[in-house]
Scaffold this motif. Sequence first.
Motif, mmCIF file in Angstrom:
data_model
loop_
_atom_site.group_PDB
_atom_site.id
_atom_site.type_symbol
_atom_site.label_atom_id
_atom_site.label_comp_id
_atom_site.label_asym_id
_atom_site.label_seq_id
_atom_site.Cartn_x
_atom_site.Cartn_y
_atom_site.Cartn_z
ATOM 1 N N PRO A 37 0.809 -1.224 0.000
ATOM 2 C CA PRO A 37 0.000 0.000 0.000
ATOM 3 C C PRO A 37 0.840 1.270 0.000
ATOM 4 O O PRO A 37 0.363 2.326 -0.403
ATOM 5 N N ARG A 38 2.087 1.185 0.424
ATOM 6 C CA ARG A 38 2.936 2.379 0.450
ATOM 7 C C ARG A 38 3.279 2.852 -0.960
ATOM 8 O O ARG A 38 3.295 4.051 -1.234
ATOM 9 N N LEU A 39 3.557 1.912 -1.851
ATOM 10 C CA LEU A 39 3.900 2.254 -3.234
ATOM 11 C C LEU A 39 2.739 2.023 -4.197
ATOM 12 O O LEU A 39 2.865 2.282 -5.388
ATOM 13 N N ARG A 40 1.644 1.475 -3.669
ATOM 14 C CA ARG A 40 0.466 1.151 -4.485
ATOM 15 C C ARG A 40 0.825 0.197 -5.621
ATOM 16 O O ARG A 40 0.462 0.397 -6.768
ATOM 17 N N SER A 56 7.475 -7.392 -12.278
ATOM 18 C CA SER A 56 6.232 -8.164 -12.155
ATOM 19 C C SER A 56 5.119 -7.375 -11.486
ATOM 20 O O SER A 56 3.945 -7.689 -11.640
ATOM 21 N N GLY A 57 5.486 -6.370 -10.721
ATOM 22 C CA GLY A 57 4.491 -5.576 -10.015
ATOM 23 C C GLY A 57 3.771 -4.628 -10.947
ATOM 24 O O GLY A 57 4.323 -4.182 -11.956
ATOM 25 N N GLU A 58 2.523 -4.346 -10.601
ATOM 26 C CA GLU A 58 1.766 -3.376 -11.393
ATOM 27 C C GLU A 58 1.287 -2.254 -10.493
ATOM 28 O O GLU A 58 0.904 -2.476 -9.350
ATOM 29 N N GLN A 59 1.341 -1.051 -11.040
ATOM 30 C CA GLN A 59 0.866 0.120 -10.308
ATOM 31 C C GLN A 59 -0.654 0.079 -10.248
ATOM 32 O O GLN A 59 -1.310 -0.262 -11.222
ATOM 33 N N VAL A 60 -1.210 0.432 -9.096
ATOM 34 C CA VAL A 60 -2.650 0.402 -8.887
ATOM 35 C C VAL A 60 -3.178 1.836 -8.915
ATOM 36 O O VAL A 60 -2.586 2.738 -8.317
ATOM 37 N N ALA A 61 -4.281 2.044 -9.608
ATOM 38 C CA ALA A 61 -4.906 3.366 -9.693
ATOM 39 C C ALA A 61 -5.455 3.787 -8.326
ATOM 40 O O ALA A 61 -5.725 2.949 -7.461
ATOM 41 N N GLU A 62 -5.655 5.082 -8.164
ATOM 42 C CA GLU A 62 -6.114 5.643 -6.884
ATOM 43 C C GLU A 62 -7.417 5.013 -6.394
ATOM 44 O O GLU A 62 -7.532 4.638 -5.226
ATOM 45 N N ASP A 63 -8.412 4.876 -7.277
ATOM 46 C CA ASP A 63 -9.700 4.322 -6.841
ATOM 47 C C ASP A 63 -9.582 2.857 -6.439
ATOM 48 O O ASP A 63 -10.176 2.423 -5.464
ATOM 49 N N GLU A 64 -8.771 2.095 -7.155
ATOM 50 C CA GLU A 64 -8.573 0.690 -6.790
ATOM 51 C C GLU A 64 -7.775 0.591 -5.487
ATOM 52 O O GLU A 64 -8.037 -0.278 -4.651
ATOM 53 N N HIS A 65 -6.815 1.485 -5.304
ATOM 54 C CA HIS A 65 -6.026 1.514 -4.072
ATOM 55 C C HIS A 65 -6.942 1.690 -2.861
ATOM 56 O O HIS A 65 -6.804 0.982 -1.858
ATOM 57 N N GLU A 66 -7.892 2.613 -2.968
ATOM 58 C CA GLU A 66 -8.832 2.837 -1.871
ATOM 59 C C GLU A 66 -9.652 1.584 -1.575
ATOM 60 O O GLU A 66 -9.878 1.236 -0.415
ATOM 61 N N ASP A 67 -10.073 0.884 -2.615
ATOM 62 C CA ASP A 67 -10.821 -0.365 -2.429
ATOM 63 C C ASP A 67 -9.951 -1.429 -1.766
ATOM 64 O O ASP A 67 -10.411 -2.164 -0.887
ATOM 65 N N LEU A 68 -8.691 -1.514 -2.183
ATOM 66 C CA LEU A 68 -7.788 -2.515 -1.613
ATOM 67 C C LEU A 68 -7.494 -2.218 -0.141
ATOM 68 O O LEU A 68 -7.378 -3.142 0.668
ATOM 69 N N LEU A 70 -9.478 -1.087 2.000
ATOM 70 C CA LEU A 70 -10.617 -1.568 2.787
ATOM 71 C C LEU A 70 -10.556 -3.069 3.028
ATOM 72 O O LEU A 70 -11.156 -3.570 3.981
ATOM 73 N N ARG A 71 -9.826 -3.783 2.184
ATOM 74 C CA ARG A 71 -9.707 -5.235 2.333
ATOM 75 C C ARG A 71 -8.582 -5.643 3.271
ATOM 76 O O ARG A 71 -8.497 -6.803 3.661
ATOM 77 N N LEU A 72 -7.703 -4.699 3.628
ATOM 78 C CA LEU A 72 -6.599 -5.024 4.522
ATOM 79 C C LEU A 72 -7.096 -5.047 5.963
ATOM 80 O O LEU A 72 -8.039 -4.346 6.309
ATOM 81 N N PRO A 73 -6.433 -5.832 6.828
ATOM 82 C CA PRO A 73 -6.799 -5.819 8.242
ATOM 83 C C PRO A 73 -6.668 -4.407 8.804
ATOM 84 O O PRO A 73 -5.873 -3.610 8.318
ATOM 85 N N GLY A 74 -7.429 -4.080 9.848
ATOM 86 C CA GLY A 74 -7.502 -2.745 10.420
ATOM 87 C C GLY A 74 -6.171 -2.093 10.738
ATOM 88 O O GLY A 74 -5.941 -0.939 10.417
ATOM 89 N N GLU A 75 -5.237 -2.820 11.360
ATOM 90 C CA GLU A 75 -3.975 -2.205 11.740
ATOM 91 C C GLU A 75 -3.124 -1.870 10.519
ATOM 92 O O GLU A 75 -2.327 -0.963 10.542
ATOM 93 N N ASP A 76 -3.314 -2.600 9.412
ATOM 94 C CA ASP A 76 -2.536 -2.339 8.202
ATOM 95 C C ASP A 76 -3.054 -1.111 7.483
ATOM 96 O O ASP A 76 -2.299 -0.403 6.853
ATOM 97 N N ARG A 77 -4.347 -0.845 7.563
ATOM 98 C CA ARG A 77 -4.926 0.344 6.910
ATOM 99 C C ARG A 77 -4.356 1.616 7.501
ATOM 100 O O ARG A 77 -4.108 2.583 6.812
ATOM 101 N N SER A 78 -4.141 1.613 8.806
ATOM 102 C CA SER A 78 -3.699 2.842 9.466
ATOM 103 C C SER A 78 -2.258 3.200 9.121
ATOM 104 O O SER A 78 -1.849 4.332 9.302
ATOM 105 N N THR A 79 -1.470 2.264 8.620
ATOM 106 C CA THR A 79 -0.075 2.557 8.298
ATOM 107 C C THR A 79 0.117 2.946 6.842
ATOM 108 O O THR A 79 1.198 3.321 6.448
ATOM 109 N N ALA A 80 -0.918 2.870 6.044
ATOM 110 C CA ALA A 80 -0.785 3.228 4.642
ATOM 111 C C ALA A 80 -0.854 4.746 4.494
ATOM 112 O O ALA A 80 -1.638 5.409 5.160
#
Length: 85
Positions: A37-40, A56-68, A70-80
């Motif tokens: 989530p830091r580099l999206r 191999s990594g792909e850049q994620v767009a802003e709207d998809e990043h926001e959706d992703l 929400l799928r991370l555990p609570g403590e991981d969301r706060s560090t992004a």
Amino acid sequence: MKSDDPLLKILACPLDKGPLHLLTPDDPGAAEALYNPRLRRRYPIVDGVPQLLPSSGEQVAEDEHEDLLLRLPGEDRSTAPGTAP
């Protein structure tokens, strides 16, 4: 790969060397991925093997990043970046 797999504790993003988070698919036909989530950036898991080359990594767009986030555990969301704790 399962969310409690010990391998997840040692896998790191090839670009910033930070932790990655497992994304399990919502759709049965979709593939698993590891997300930074830091580099999206999202890295695919192919046949159970994480593809962690920088290319191999792909850049994620802003709207998809926001959706992703929400799928991370609570403590991981706060560090992004860009999210309120």
